[in-house]
Scaffold this motif. Structure first.
Motif: not given
Length: 566
Positions: A270-278, A280-286, A348-351, A403-412
């Motif tokens: 499940p871990l795509v990147y060594p420093n952690g997967n992207p 999302p910033k903020g809680d569910g309401d955000t 990222s499963d939330d998104v 944020g700036n991790a969006s490209e990482k998210y898209k690749f994953a």
């Protein structure tokens, strides 16, 4: 109207059947077409009201499986929904034998008649009790999953909350999380085996009583596969093994190098990147607020729809104890609004689940003009095109969430779409083997799963888990227990969704959104392959076009800068 304000009422089935039969008789014996059509529309309204109450009971029970009232209502529907289906079969008989059938076929979707034929083939009085017992066993499974309360990192967590640790950069933490998660299934292994064995026997008996060769044949009829057959599905599975699995192995090899491990073990996957997967910033309401902004920018239709969904609170997204696992979308008849259910866990499963289920919800909302309850949603192979495509059509707004991790998210995200295909085919192949061999023991089923897993998902190295090595992974896949033969539909839809991704992201095709809207608006009024054609998509069974598509995805992923992804 707020979702919480929708009234639920357990129906009086004796009165309902009496009223239904009166109107059905008026439909069957109508002296002219106008009278018949009016009666059919009344029957649609009756069935819609019944469906509304059934779905409300299911949703509210899944939101809190500990609620005594809705647990009792869930038990009621487990027992009575087959009886309701049998009442409705009288309408299907009248529909197919109507002297006005040719005129009806001009005014109502052809799929209504196909659905009626299937329902009459799948249900009669001889299997009512078996279906009731099947429903009870399914509820046992969902309640068992929802009962998980596992201690980890100083808190009691359910399975969804625990899975958030699967992508922790610390290898020991994700290993421990997997062990605790797996431990729940080992602890209840006998229960899972007993529930599933009961389901297999009940389903096999139904198929035999109704004259099917086996439950595989029954299951494909249950899934309303009107435009293709099992031989084509088997060919599609072989295509996935031959063409998709090798691409995925390249992705896993690159992942191993990124993580810097000698061997990629199951808890590393499940871990795509060594420093952690992207994340999302903020809680569910955000996330909901940002989704609302996104959908306004995507189109007027999605903006207006999401406003309504949010304002009327037709969503329950937070994970909590006693809540059913997973995510889904239901369309609530009579109020003509969809409801989104999810279990956010801060990953990222939330998104993914928010965009996925919004795809379902948006489609059903655009199809609310359809008055036949069974046709607002299309068959599941088609329905998953809407949801999986929405995940890709919203890519331009992922910076709002990551944020700036969006490209990482898209690749994953794109990688996971490819990596899902073999797993989806594996689930279907496993079920096919199980229902062709209803006499198998629990051990034989587990052996079958592990053998197939090695073919479809050879990257799964279980040297650190005796239980997974002997084949218990599938316990966690609710579809196997709850909706057999559904899972292959995700793979068919995924390759369609990838075509929307290619048109939107790679080719910048200006017709992409309009084609997506078009296939959303038709609901279940077309078959799967008719919908694919309407959306200007290639059939999943067109091998050469699928090879071209996969090559494009493979090249896109390979061209993504590894430097940027580190």
């Amino acid at each position: 109207m707020l979702f919480s304000e929708i009234s639920y009422q357990r129906p009086d089935l004796t009165q309902y059947e009496k009223h239904f039969q009166q109107i059905n008789l008026a439909f069957a014996e109508a002296s002219d077409y106008s009278t018949a059509k009016e009666a059919l529309e009344k029957l649609n309204h009756l069935r819609g009201t019944m469906a509304k109450n059934m779905k409300l009971a299911y949703i509210r029970h899944s939101i809190d499986t500990k609620d005594d009232f809705y647990r009792e209502e869930n038990d009621f529907w487990d027992h009575h929904s087959p009886l309701v289906d049998q009442i409705h079969n009288h309408f299907y008989k009248s529909l197919l034998s109507s002297p006005y059938r040719k005129q009806l076929e001009k005014d109502f979707p052809a799929t209504l008649f196909l659905f009626a034929e299937d329902q009459l083939r799948l249900l009669n009085d001889s299997v009512i009790e078996l279906k009731q017992q099947e429903n009870e066993a399914i509820s046992q499974y969902t309640q068992l999953i929802a009962s998980a309360e596992l201690a980890f990192d100083g808190k009691i967590r359910n399975l969804s909350e625990l899975s958030a640790f699967f992508t922790d950069p610390d290898r020991e933490i994700r290993k421990e999380a997997q062990e605790v998660y797996e431990g729940f299934f080992v602890e209840h292994e006998r229960e899972f085996d007993e529930i599933f064995d009961r389901l297999v026997q009940l389903r096999h008996q139904q198929a035999q009583k109704l004259g099917f060769k086996n439950y595989v044949e029954y299951g494909d009829r249950l899934m309303n596969r009107w435009s293709y057959d099992r031989k084509q599905l088997q060919g599609f599975r072989r295509f996935i093994i031959e063409k998709v699995v090798p691409i995925n192995q390249k992705l896993y090899e690159r992942q191993k190098d990124r993580l810097g491990v000698d061997t990629l073990l199951h808890f590393d996957l499940p871990l795509v990147y060594p420093n952690g997967n992207p994340r999302p910033k903020g809680d569910g309401d955000t996330l909901v607020q940002r989704a609302q902004m996104m959908y306004h920018e995507l189109s007027e239709e999605t903006g207006d729809f999401f406003d309504l969904l949010s304002q009327q609170k037709f969503m329950d997204l937070a994970s909590r104890p006693g809540k059913q696992s997973g995510g889904y979308c239901e369309f609530i008849d009579e109020v003509a609004m969809p409801f989104i259910f999810a279990n956010f866990n801060g990953t990222s499963d939330d998104v993914d689940v928010l965009t996925h289920e919004t795809g379902h919800a948006f489609q059903s909302y655009l199809s609310r003009w359809i008055k036949e309850p069974e046709l607002v949603f299309p068959t599941s192979d088609t329905a998953e095109i809407h949801s999986m495509s929405m995940e890709f059509l919203t890519w331009p707004w992922m910076n709002n969430f990551f944020g700036n991790a969006s490209e990482k998210y898209k690749f994953a995200h794109l990688s996971s779409a490819l990596q899902f295909l073999p797993y989806g085919a594996l689930v279907d192949h496993f079920q096919e083997e199980v229902y062709l061999h209803p006499e198998w023991t629990a051990v034989e089923r587990k052996n079958c799963w592990r053998e197939l897993e090695r073919n479809y998902c050879p990257e799964r190295n279980y040297q650190a888990s005796e239980a997974l090595e002997r084949g218990i992974y599938w316990y966690r896949q609710g579809h196997i227990f709850e909706v057999p033969f559904y899972y292959i539909d995700y793979t068919l839809a995924q390759v369609c969704a990838l075509q929307f991704w290619q048109r939107k992201i790679v080719l910048n095709d200006p017709t992409t959104w309009q084609d997506y809207l078009e296939i959303c608006r038709i609901g279940g009024s077309k078959t799967f392959l008719e919908t694919v054609e309407l959306g200007h998509l290639a059939s999943p069974f067109d091998t050469q076009k699928m090879i071209t598509l996969l090559t494009a995805v493979d090249e896109y992923l390979a061209a993504t800068s590894e430097t940027m992804l580190r």
